[in-house]
Write an enzyme that holds these catalytic residues in place. Structure first.
Site, PDB file in Angstrom:
ATOM      1  CB  VAL A   1     -14.865 -26.526  13.688  1.00 13.49           C
ATOM      2  CG1 VAL A   1     -13.571 -27.088  14.252  1.00 13.49           C
ATOM      3  CG2 VAL A   1     -14.679 -26.105  12.240  1.00 13.49           C
ATOM      4  CB  CYS A   2     -17.782 -26.462  18.230  1.00 15.88           C
ATOM      5  SG  CYS A   2     -16.918 -24.887  18.219  1.00 15.88           S
ATOM      6  CB  THR A   3     -20.704 -30.272  15.733  1.00 18.08           C
ATOM      7  OG1 THR A   3     -21.529 -29.135  15.990  1.00 18.08           O
ATOM      8  CG2 THR A   3     -21.545 -31.527  15.726  1.00 18.08           C
TER       9      THR A   3
ATOM     10  CG  LEU B   1     -17.666 -30.844  22.615  1.00 25.02           C
ATOM     11  CD1 LEU B   1     -16.993 -29.666  21.959  1.00 25.02           C
ATOM     12  CD2 LEU B   1     -18.822 -30.411  23.494  1.00 25.02           C
TER      13      LEU B   1
END
Ligand code: BEZ
Length: 211
Positions: free
Chosen positions: A44-46, A49
């Site tokens: 999810v973080c990928t 950003l």
């Protein structure tokens, strides 16, 4: 004591992917968004950003600096940035704070121990040119944020900073706005030459004044 809307936001020094910064000095008198993610090299973080990198021109247009944060070290952020560009097609074009000792995360209350002892939550805050807190959003690790919402809030905050208006539910830039309750009808007529419609005595709408 958690930060609350209107509070002065604390300054700090931190290592980032773009070198060491002193936050206040880096921010200057712009608006700023400081957002945390739980962990590098996670799915999810990928996507998040990459989404922020894609919107950087929109943040720039709103005189808003963007900075990310997690408790991973700077070398990890730098290696992960290659994956982010590979997956999303957007090179990370803003600094990401490395906060392994949680100094900034603790200052900004970004670790919620009942969610995780070790990872920062998905926190996003907007700081005004006066360095005061204008918005906080907190999401769980499993839900990626909608960064268009941050643009929408910036539009609302910047409009209401300049005119005696508020913005209604689901407002987007260009929609009608609400005349501040503090203005009398006479003053509202003077301030808003396009006029206003009173749906109720306390709910008066007018075309967006800067359009
Ligand atoms: C994610 O970015 O996918 C993620 C990060 C930490 C915990 C769970 C999910």
């Amino acid at each position: 004591m958690p930060l609350r809307l209107g509070d002065e936001t604390p300054d700090f020094t931190a290592q980032t992917t773009q070198g060491q910064i002193r936050f206040r000095e880096w921010k200057g008198d712009s608006w700023a968004i400081l957002f945390s993610h739980p962990k590098d090299f996670t799915p999810v973080c990928t996507t998040e950003l990459g989404a922020v990198a894609a919107l950087k021109p929109e943040f720039d247009r709103r005189n808003t600096k963007v900075i990310g944060l997690s408790v991973d070290p700077v070398e990890s952020h730098r290696r992960w940035e290659k994956d982010i560009e590979d997956v999303t097609g957007h090179a990370v074009n803003f600094p990401v704070i490395a906060d392994p000792d949680r100094k900034v995360a603790d200052l900004y209350d970004m670790i919620h121990p009942n969610a995780s002892d070790t990872f920062t939550v998905r926190s996003a805050i907007i700081i005004g040119p006066d360095n005061r807190l204008k918005l906080t959003l907190t999401y769980p690790a499993s839900t990626g944020r909608n960064f268009l919402e941050l643009l929408r809030v910036l539009d609302s905050l910047q409009l209401t900073a300049n005119y005696a208006v508020a913005t209604p539910a689901d407002w987007v830039d260009g929609d009608d706005v609400i005349v501040a309750a503090s203005l009398s009808d006479d003053d509202a007529r003077k301030k808003f030459p396009k006029g206003f419609t009173a749906r109720k005595p306390y709910l008066r709408v007018t075309p967006q004044p800067n359009r």
